[in-house]
Design an enzyme around this catalytic site. Structure first.
Site, PDB file in Angstrom:
ATOM      1  N   ASN A   1     -18.128   4.306-101.196  1.00 31.83           N
ATOM      2  CA  ASN A   1     -18.359   5.968-100.886  1.00 31.83           C
ATOM      3  C   ASN A   1     -17.745   6.065-102.240  1.00 31.83           C
ATOM      4  O   ASN A   1     -16.440   6.282-102.899  1.00 31.83           O
ATOM      5  CB  ASN A   1     -17.826   6.909-100.359  1.00 31.83           C
ATOM      6  CG  ASN A   1     -17.572   8.116-100.634  1.00 31.83           C
ATOM      7  OD1 ASN A   1     -18.244   9.121-101.674  1.00 31.83           O
ATOM      8  ND2 ASN A   1     -16.740   9.036 -99.758  1.00 31.83           N
ATOM      9  N   TRP A   2     -18.246   6.333-103.486  1.00 33.56           N
ATOM     10  CA  TRP A   2     -18.453   6.363-105.394  1.00 33.56           C
ATOM     11  C   TRP A   2     -17.300   7.601-105.406  1.00 33.56           C
ATOM     12  O   TRP A   2     -16.374   7.790-106.434  1.00 33.56           O
ATOM     13  CB  TRP A   2     -19.286   6.185-106.209  1.00 33.56           C
ATOM     14  CG  TRP A   2     -19.385   4.287-105.937  1.00 33.56           C
ATOM     15  CD1 TRP A   2     -18.505   3.471-104.658  1.00 33.56           C
ATOM     16  CD2 TRP A   2     -19.927   3.732-106.886  1.00 33.56           C
ATOM     17  NE1 TRP A   2     -19.124   2.586-105.431  1.00 33.56           N
ATOM     18  CE2 TRP A   2     -20.096   2.490-106.021  1.00 33.56           C
ATOM     19  CE3 TRP A   2     -21.098   3.932-108.114  1.00 33.56           C
ATOM     20  CZ2 TRP A   2     -20.739   1.231-106.759  1.00 33.56           C
ATOM     21  CZ3 TRP A   2     -21.501   3.363-108.691  1.00 33.56           C
ATOM     22  CH2 TRP A   2     -21.712   1.729-108.140  1.00 33.56           C
ATOM     23  N   LYS A   3     -17.462   8.469-104.445  1.00 33.39           N
ATOM     24  CA  LYS A   3     -17.753   9.969-104.317  1.00 33.39           C
ATOM     25  C   LYS A   3     -17.619  10.621-106.300  1.00 33.39           C
ATOM     26  O   LYS A   3     -18.676  10.471-106.877  1.00 33.39           O
ATOM     27  CB  LYS A   3     -15.732  10.092-104.347  1.00 33.39           C
ATOM     28  CG  LYS A   3     -15.334   9.617-102.916  1.00 33.39           C
ATOM     29  CD  LYS A   3     -14.231  10.582-102.436  1.00 33.39           C
ATOM     30  CE  LYS A   3     -13.859   9.871-101.444  1.00 33.39           C
ATOM     31  NZ  LYS A   3     -12.326  10.236-100.566  1.00 33.39           N
TER      32      LYS A   3
ATOM     33  N   HIS B   1     -19.271  14.714 -94.792  1.00 33.93           N
ATOM     34  CA  HIS B   1     -17.666  14.086 -95.765  1.00 33.93           C
ATOM     35  C   HIS B   1     -16.608  14.510 -95.531  1.00 33.93           C
ATOM     36  O   HIS B   1     -17.251  16.311 -96.311  1.00 33.93           O
ATOM     37  CB  HIS B   1     -17.852  13.165 -97.139  1.00 33.93           C
ATOM     38  CG  HIS B   1     -16.834  12.615 -97.286  1.00 33.93           C
ATOM     39  ND1 HIS B   1     -15.696  13.197 -97.692  1.00 33.93           N
ATOM     40  CD2 HIS B   1     -16.454  11.722 -97.370  1.00 33.93           C
ATOM     41  CE1 HIS B   1     -14.717  12.186 -97.956  1.00 33.93           C
ATOM     42  NE2 HIS B   1     -15.001  11.176 -97.702  1.00 33.93           N
TER      43      HIS B   1
ATOM     44  N   GLU C   1     -14.315  15.444 -97.580  1.00 32.83           N
ATOM     45  CA  GLU C   1     -14.328  16.896 -98.729  1.00 32.83           C
ATOM     46  C   GLU C   1     -15.513  17.904 -98.881  1.00 32.83           C
ATOM     47  O   GLU C   1     -15.309  19.126 -99.247  1.00 32.83           O
ATOM     48  CB  GLU C   1     -14.619  16.347 -99.573  1.00 32.83           C
ATOM     49  CG  GLU C   1     -13.512  14.979 -99.540  1.00 32.83           C
ATOM     50  CD  GLU C   1     -13.398  13.469-100.640  1.00 32.83           C
ATOM     51  OE1 GLU C   1     -14.571  13.562-101.312  1.00 32.83           O
ATOM     52  OE2 GLU C   1     -12.182  12.841-100.252  1.00 32.83           O
TER      53      GLU C   1
ATOM     54  N   GLU D   1     -13.432   9.531 -90.119  1.00 34.88           N
ATOM     55  CA  GLU D   1     -11.990   9.626 -91.040  1.00 34.88           C
ATOM     56  C   GLU D   1     -11.172  10.606 -91.087  1.00 34.88           C
ATOM     57  O   GLU D   1     -10.868  11.590 -90.621  1.00 34.88           O
ATOM     58  CB  GLU D   1     -13.078   9.776 -92.697  1.00 34.88           C
ATOM     59  CG  GLU D   1     -13.806   8.766 -92.910  1.00 34.88           C
ATOM     60  CD  GLU D   1     -13.998   8.346 -94.435  1.00 34.88           C
ATOM     61  OE1 GLU D   1     -14.881   7.297 -94.804  1.00 34.88           O
ATOM     62  OE2 GLU D   1     -14.724   9.850 -94.520  1.00 34.88           O
TER      63      GLU D   1
ATOM     64  N   GLY E   1      -7.854   8.989 -98.950  1.00 35.99           N
ATOM     65  CA  GLY E   1      -6.928   9.013-100.969  1.00 35.99           C
ATOM     66  C   GLY E   1      -5.409   9.232-100.696  1.00 35.99           C
ATOM     67  O   GLY E   1      -5.336   9.339-101.592  1.00 35.99           O
TER      68      GLY E   1
ATOM     69  N   SER F   1      -8.239   5.449 -96.944  1.00 42.17           N
ATOM     70  CA  SER F   1      -7.148   4.294 -97.625  1.00 42.17           C
ATOM     71  C   SER F   1      -6.986   3.061 -96.216  1.00 42.17           C
ATOM     72  O   SER F   1      -6.326   2.171 -96.626  1.00 42.17           O
ATOM     73  CB  SER F   1      -5.815   4.920 -97.440  1.00 42.17           C
ATOM     74  OG  SER F   1      -5.447   6.085 -97.559  1.00 42.17           O
TER      75      SER F   1
ATOM     76  N   GLY G   1     -13.907   4.490 -99.888  1.00 41.10           N
ATOM     77  CA  GLY G   1     -13.525   5.621-101.238  1.00 41.10           C
ATOM     78  C   GLY G   1     -12.983   4.630-102.959  1.00 41.10           C
ATOM     79  O   GLY G   1     -13.732   3.644-102.847  1.00 41.10           O
ATOM     80  N   GLY G   2     -11.653   4.852-102.520  1.00 40.37           N
ATOM     81  CA  GLY G   2     -10.875   3.714-103.959  1.00 40.37           C
ATOM     82  C   GLY G   2     -11.687   2.964-104.224  1.00 40.37           C
ATOM     83  O   GLY G   2     -11.219   2.595-105.073  1.00 40.37           O
TER      84      GLY G   2
HETATM   85  P1  PGA Z   1     -10.448   6.134 -99.231  1.00 39.31           P
HETATM   86  O1  PGA Z   1     -11.738   7.407 -99.016  1.00 39.31           O
HETATM   87  O2  PGA Z   1     -10.633   5.243 -98.577  1.00 39.31           O
HETATM   88  O3  PGA Z   1     -10.386   6.281-100.709  1.00 39.31           O
HETATM   89  O4  PGA Z   1      -8.830   7.178 -98.900  1.00 39.31           O
HETATM   90  C1  PGA Z   1     -12.012   7.672 -98.001  1.00 39.31           C
HETATM   91  C2  PGA Z   1     -13.349   8.524 -98.054  1.00 39.31           C
HETATM   92  O5  PGA Z   1     -12.881   9.297 -98.234  1.00 39.31           O
HETATM   93  O6  PGA Z   1     -14.643   7.908 -97.736  1.00 39.31           O
END
Ligand code: PGA
Length: 250
Positions: free
Chosen positions: A9-11, A96, A98, A168, A174, A213, A234-235
């Protein structure tokens, strides 16, 4: 047997040019990953068409990060499921944390989105997870079970078979704080049980990803758990070598 999936997930990161390069690096290294693991990348909307060209003919699948809860028409700024399909997407992340937290996505809206996505031929990567306050109050099982029931219990078994679930924990996204393998496994098992209560044996075939993470150093331990079928990254998905190293942890 359910599928193993590692999805990136590149956000809201990368320019189009950087995203195309990242996709090229993922495609080039994909052969290092066992063929039993499906790789998916979810770039921002603006990148989907050029990235689709990069992943075409490769083992890497293309996902969006969201879709509209309406079919088409006067909804300024929205992107419909048909648009995603026409851009060669096969998946879309939905719900998600977010989106839930910053853009007010409710379970009711997510029901619309999940159904539209499936009807258009997309597989939703449907996210659930508790926040820190809910975890500290010991309400994490209930919160996650509610999120699953409110949205996925509205689906037919045929629709449910298209869904990938991602657990998640919000406090792990993050933040560098990962759920322990034990914490993740017990929630994944709970999600599968909640799905089994409604869908029976189909629950055994549903892929449930862990996200929050997840990185090369902890992926092996997480993926070794019986109910963890992969990761939503994500990251660490913004660096092809880390993303591929995670996928090689199976
Ligand atoms: P993260 O994000 O790996 O940066 O914690 C995961 C996500 O929100 O899909």
């Amino acid at each position: 047997m359910r599928k193993h999936i590692v999805a990136g997930n590149w956000k809201m990161n990368t320019t189009v040019a950087d995203g195309v390069n990242l996709a090229k690096e993922v495609v080039a290294a994909a052969s290092e990953v066992p063929s039993s693991v499906k790789l998916i990348i979810a770039p921002p909307f603006t990148h989907l068409v050029p990235v689709a060209e990069v992943v075409k003919g490769s083992v890497v699948g293309l996902s969006a990060q969201n879709c509209a809860d309406k079919v088409s028409g006067a909804y300024t700024g929205e992107v419909s499921v048909d648009m995603l399909v026409s851009a060669s997407c096969e998946y879309t992340i939905l719900g998600h944390s977010e989106r839930r937290q910053y853009y007010g996505e409710t379970d009711a809206k997510l029901v619309e989105k999940v159904k539209l996505a499936i009807a258009a031929g997309l597989s939703p990567i449907f996210c659930v997870g508790e926040n820190l306050e809910e975890r500290e109050a010991g309400r994490h099982f209930d919160v996650v079970a509610e999120q699953v029931k409110n949205v996925l219990y509205t689906l037919s078994a045929e629709e449910m078979a298209k869904v990938i679930v991602a657990y998640e924990p919000v406090w792990a996204i993050g933040t560098g704080k990962t759920a322990t393998a034990e914490q993740a496994q017990e929630i994944h098992a709970c999600i599968r049980k909640v799905l089994a209560d409604k869908f029976g044996a189909l629950a055994d075939d549903i892929t449930i990803l862990y996200g929050g993470s997840c990185k090369p150093s902890n992926a092996k331990e997480l993926f070794a758990c019986p109910d963890i079928d992969g990761g939503l990254i994500g990251g660490a998905a913004l660096k092809a070598s880390d993303f591929i190293a995670i996928a090689k942890s199976f």
